[in-house]
Enzyme design. Structure first.
Site: not given
Length: 1180
Positions: A50, A250
């Site tokens: 990510c 994330h």
């Protein structure tokens, strides 16, 4: 500008390309979804990528960088087609980056893949023209405050803190400061969110408020300030955001679309904040379908629902279907949604619908006016959008998901667990040319344009093919003229094959289209055509429902794939009127009755014949069908066998229907003449008898250890005989002392010779569920009362049959009290014990955690077995997890798994356990070493469990810097079993249970396994030796399927060998066997291969994480033997162990024959649980 980004690298290059001679890298039947309404493409997450995806999107939305990359041609970079030529110079990374940016710009898919790019990575530098400023976050209010303290404020050296001059070597007063000497076109600012707490000795994330401006003036911080102010102005265009803690999380990115490449939407009129719930409810109750549909979709909170379900929810909400209320005025529901495309968003195949992102219910009553505009769609062609400062376009790009946001949403990332991590600014003076606005093809090289155009055409063709495949289904047409009605159902006149036609049809088309297609198919058809849903039942074909509504789509009237459709005139078949509907479904019953002779007398034999009756007919119609004057009807299900299953139907219930009586296809009816009295016509071993019971006795054995002339006697009884009477009669016939009548009980003996729970004296044989002919033991002691429980209990989990102790307790006592009684009876000291209930496979089940709960509340019943297990249970909601150290290539200190159980050290003081069948000669001992127990909440994450394990006193591995360098496994059978792959997942979600043990394996670097990655241990067989080399960790991406060919291909690439010159096999350590993984799917026929692919997750391989794979190089060794010398030794030991167990059972059988004559040896009641092969896809 690109640093050493374009250094040559020829390794690990994927052959996947678009364009001439290349194929799109997608699944054959599942092409990637097209772009959503934003018209922007995301990037798929490979698993832990990510942050890379956020950086790539930032570079992609930096037009200057993107166009400079596209300006490099074959002269500077070479060509991917020449990468295998020895003299060619090909720079893989920039070529793959060019292709990725072209896909993000032009390829019609919702998310691009970075697999080819990451395979080609090899650089370690950074972009030179991006100046990276690292600023503090702790105790700083914002970016400008941090820059002021770094580049404006001076540190003065005076008084006791003088500065030593380098020229004169004397202490002088001085001032220290820093300035920015040269400003780049792009500025990168890294925020130090992660710090270390020296008091707690742990890392943490700084979540305090830290502001940063959309436009910043760097003039106060520069060494040169004589230039125009515009030279120092920078605009924010990208914010990389981190969500989570310091040990994981994330990343996603907020990006300003400088060139207006995407479609940006926002709500023109905000909903008034004072709109109350009552007003909204009035609008929902409005008669306007637009308001009702919007109210339904608003409840989905932005999620789409199938159009079919939307119609069902509308019916549930207003009590009437769309077709009956709105179709005449507004048309079909799907067409209504299409006409209001400014409010509703339909998927590409028009099967799903959702509200546009910023759409919601309006509170004003004049919303029902058709000419009012709710949304304003801002596209690059809309006026006033060329000035990015007046209307900036910001998007939230979260891997594959792209959503428009407003500029003010950036303020939400100033603080919290989800906050800004990196800022990107660009000079305000950098203007984009007008021809670049809303033009994704601007300055893209011609060869990439052609490649993307070809790929889009291929995608479009594949989507059309997939759409056709997903929306076509097969119907079985049964033609009425080729059927006749016989014995209550429809049957083909000739054969089933000739009477049925298969038709493939689009389920999105209407019933009228289907009817017209059948008309064209059947040129001979005359008159009306009625289509009805039919189904096969044991009696034949039955019609259930007639299809109405030619304007309805087939999917709306719930026609499914493989449906049987009966084509007829709707009235009769062959001149006979056909009953339809589920109420008159024909039932096929077996009827048994006495045969009648020619003179009317009954013969002494029975006739069994099948008969069909409508399920809504009365049961008494059986007499009419058989031409009988009357009688008694007994019913029995088809699965039952034996006399106890027959039940007589009362005369008053003969008027009930077959369905009301619970009769189904295959049920049996027995017709008996009432003149036969109590005689029954029931079967036993194929012969018909007249007596109700042949066995009317029980066998009672003398187990009181008293001398008697008789060891066992038979006592006559019926199902209504009381147990007390049987016990007293047995005492008399065994000629035992009368005193036993006050202190004895009867206990059933199972087929293995084990004494079961005593039977209360007040029970009848029927209430005690005792069968005639069974054996009972006469024993000392009283039977438990109705409020008492008779329990078996034993110490430890390895319980041998017949060694359990017995106890009678009140059902109202608590678990703690029961544990205390059992400890006193078994003579065990201490309070570090707990109880577990033995499960059905004779193993220790879940612990009885609620110590204050009563046995009755926990549903403990008489005859249950409880186990005394050493160790105190953790509190509710917590787990006590034993943690082990697993080091495949070395031995560390601590206790081994086997020694911890037995609590005895091995020779030499080193705690070790012998390996159970290591595949080679490299590892001769299992490397499981006990570290300690960790008590942790079930809501904690896996990374928190690792952190607590690292804090154990016996954990002495300084080479492990963080929990990310540990791999976690569950432990079963003294070896690693299931891989726990997600650090941020809660322990509760892993469903570990209270008996799970964990082992930790050290890693050289952090790993991020994807959901489809399989971790295997590979070993290369040594040529000319029956041994293997060291084990290597091997990650196999099983995204394309768990097939043997895919695994072989990946293993061959890993070891740089030709795929046709290797053989691989999986090792089963518990059997000391190797099973070759062959291409067995190629040996199947096409039809079988279509039904069952070679899935290595299923039988016979059951491949999973941690399995050992042996590789044989056929270039140097061509035999098919994978075994080693240690395997031979292991198999021989298993044979000796099995032989010794057999001798032990034979010795136990001799001993048992003296105690219970005639009883078989009591083996283990049930074996271990057998594994089941259930096809549910892949889950871990």
């Amino acid at each position: 500008m690109f640093g050493d980004l374009f250094e040559e690298d020829y390794s690990n290059v994927s052959d996947n390309q678009y364009g001439k001679g290349k194929k799109l890298k997608t699944k054959p039947l599942e092409p990637p979804a097209p772009r959503k309404f934003t018209n922007l493409s995301g990037i798929r997450n490979q698993g832990g990528t990510c942050y890379l995806n956020s950086l790539l999107q930032t570079l992609h939305f930096t037009p200057e960088f993107r166009e400079a990359l596209f300006s490099l041609g074959p002269e500077e970079l070479g060509s991917l087609e020449d990468k295998d030529k020895p003299d060619a110079k090909v720079r893989i990374i920039p070529l793959q980056l060019q292709r990725l940016f072209a896909q993000l710009l032009l390829l019609d898919q919702d998310a691009a893949s970075t697999v080819d790019l990451t395979d080609s990575f090899g650089w370690t530098g950074h972009e030179e023209d991006f100046l990276d400023l690292t600023v503090a976050v702790k105790n700083v209010s914002g970016l400008e405050d941090a820059l002021w303290s770094m580049y404006v404020e001076e540190e003065v050296f005076d008084c006791d803190n003088l500065y030593r001059c380098g020229a004169c070597s004397g202490l002088v007063r001085a001032a220290k400061s820093a300035k920015l000497r040269k400003l780049p076109p792009f500025l990168t600012v890294s925020l130090l969110r992660f710090n270390f707490d020296f008091v707690k000795c742990e890392r943490y994330k700084e979540t305090s408020c830290y502001t940063f401006p959309l436009r910043i003036n760097l003039k106060p911080f520069c060494e040169q300030s004589e230039l125009d102010d515009l030279e120092y102005m920078y605009d924010l265009f990208s914010v990389i955001i981190h969500k989570g803690g310091c040990y994981g999380g994330h990343y996603h990115v907020y990006i300003k679309d400088v060139d207006h490449l995407g479609n940006w939407q926002f709500q023109q009129e905000e909903i008034k904040p004072d709109v109350n719930l009552k007003d909204l409810q009035k609008e929902e109750e409005s008669d306007d379908p637009l308001m009702i549909v919007k109210a339904i979709l608003l409840q989905e909170e932005g999620n789409g629902i199938p159009v079919d379900q939307l119609g069902q929810r509308l019916l549930k909400k207003i009590g009437i279907s769309w077709n009956k209320k709105y179709r005449k005025q507004y048309g079909p529901l799907r067409k209504f949604l299409q006409l209001h495309s400014q409010i509703f968003l339909l998927s590409s195949d028009e099967s799903m619908v959702s509200l546009l992102k910023n759409c919601s219910l309006q509170a004003e009553s004049d919303f029902q006016k058709d000419d009012q505009q709710i949304f304003k769609i801002l596209t690059p062609e809309s006026p006033g959008l060329n000035n990015s400062t007046s209307c900036p376009h910001w998007f939230d790009i979260n891997d594959s998901k792209v959503q428009p946001i407003k500029e003010k949403d950036i303020e939400q990332q100033f603080q919290g667990k989800e906050s800004a991590y990196m800022l990107f600014y660009r000079k305000s003076q950098m203007q984009r040319p007008p021809e670049a606005q809303a033009n994704p093809r601007y300055r893209v090289p011609c060869h990439l344009l052609n490649e993307m155009d070809a790929a889009n055409m291929e995608l479009q063709a594949k989507r059309a093919e997939c759409d056709s495949t997903n929306n076509n289904f097969e119907l079985h047409l049964h033609l009425g003229p080729q059927y006749h009605f016989f014995n209550g159902a429809l049957h083909p006149i000739v054969s089933q094959t000739e009477s049925m036609w298969n038709l493939t049809f689009d389920k999105r088309k209407t019933l009228g289209d289907l009817r017209q297609s059948i008309f064209q198919l059947l040129e001979f058809w005359e008159g009306d055509m009625v289509l009805s849903v039919a189904k096969f039942v044991p009696a034949g074909l039955h019609i259930y429902q007639t299809l109405d509504g030619d304007d309805l789509a087939l999917c709306e009237i719930e026609i499914t794939d493989g449906e049987d459709i009966f084509v007829w005139n709707g009235m009769e078949v062959g001149g006979i009127q056909i009953p339809t509907g589920s109420d008159c479904e024909p039932l096929l019953l077996n009827v048994l009755h006495m045969a009648t002779g020619s003179e009317g007398d009954k013969c002494q034999h029975l006739v069994e014949s099948p008969h069909v009756f409508p399920s809504n007919a009365q049961v008494s119609t059986v007499f009419t069908a058989l031409a009988l004057p009357g009688g008694v009807i007994l019913i029995s299900s088809a699965e039952s066998a034996g006399e106890d299953s027959w039940t007589a139907i009362p005369r008053g219930d003969l008027k009930k229907t077959f369905r009301e009586q619970g009769l189904r296809n295959g049920s049996s009816l027995l017709i008996q003449d009432p003149r036969n009295g109590d005689n029954s016509l029931l079967t036993r071993q194929g012969k018909w008898i007249t007596s109700m019971n042949e066995i009317d006795w029980l066998q009672v054995k003398n187990l009181c250890e008293l001398e008697s002339e008789e060891k066992q006697v038979k006592i006559s009884a019926t199902l209504n005989t009381v147990v007390f009477d049987i016990r007293i009669k047995a005492i008399k016939e065994l000629k035992l002392m009368k005193e036993l009548a006050e202190n004895s009980c009867l206990r059933p003996i199972d087929r293995n010779g084990k004494l079961l729970c005593p039977v209360p004296d007040s029970y009848t044989l029927k209430e005690a569920e005792l069968k005639m002919g069974s054996s009972l033991g006469l024993c000392f002691g009283k039977a438990p009362t109705s409020s008492q429980l008779f329990l078996f209990f034993a110490v430890g989990s390895d319980v041998q049959p017949g060694t359990e102790m017995e106890i009678i307790v009140e059902e109202t006592i608590s678990v703690k009290e029961c544990l205390k009684i059992m400890l006193e009876k078994s003579g065990l000291p201490g309070d570090t014990w707990h109880l577990r209930k033995m499960d059905w496979c004779y193993e220790a089940g879940e612990a009885l955690c609620e110590e204050d709960a009563t046995l009755k509340e926990l549903m403990i019943c008489s005859g249950d077995t409880l186990l005394l297990i050493e160790g105190k249970l953790p509190p509710l909601g917590f787990l006590e997890v034993p943690v082990w150290w697993y080091q495949p290539r070395g031995v560390s200190h601590g206790k081994s798994h086997q020694d911890r159980v037995n609590c005895t050290p091995s020779q030499g003081g080193v705690w070790r356990a012998a390996s159970q069948g290591a595949p080679g000669d490299v590892h001769t001992e299992a490397a499981l070493h006990y570290l300690g127990d960790v008590e942790i909440s079930e809501d904690a994450t896996l990374v928190e469990l690792k952190s607590q394990a690292m804090a154990l006193p016996s954990f002495s591995e300084p080479s492990i810097p963080s929990p990310g360098f540990l791999r976690a496994w569950t432990v079963e059978g003294q070896r690693p079993s299931r891989l726990l792959r997600t650090d941020l997942q809660q322990l509760r979600e892993y469903k570990l249970g209270r008996r799970t043990e964990i082992c930790l394996e050290p890693l050289q670097r952090e790993e991020h396994l994807g959901p489809q990655d399989v971790l295997l241990r590979t070993q290369m067989r040594l040529p000319g030796k029956r041994a293997y080399g060291p084990s290597l960790d091997f990650v196999w991406d099983a995204t394309r399927g768990w097939t043997a060919s895919s695994l072989r291909q990946r293993v061959a690439e890993f070891y740089s060998l030709p795929v046709e010159r290797i053989e691989i096999a999986k090792y089963f350590p518990e059997k000391f066997e190797w099973l070759p993984i062959s291409r067995w799917n190629q040996q199947l026929t096409k039809r079988k291969k279509k039904k069952k692919q070679d899935n290595l997750q299923g039988a016979p391989y059951y491949l999973k994480d941690g399995d050992t794979i042996g590789i044989k190089n056929l270039l140097v060794e061509e035999d098919d033997d994978f075994s080693t010398a240690r395997d031979d030794i292991g198999k021989e030991k298993q044979k000796q162990l099995a032989l010794s167990k057999k001798k032990s059972r034979e010795a136990l059988s001799v001993q048992s024959s003296d105690v219970l004559p005639g009883a078989d040896t009591p083996p283990r009641p049930r074996g271990p649980e057998a594994s089941l092969s259930i096809h549910v896809g892949s889950f871990r």
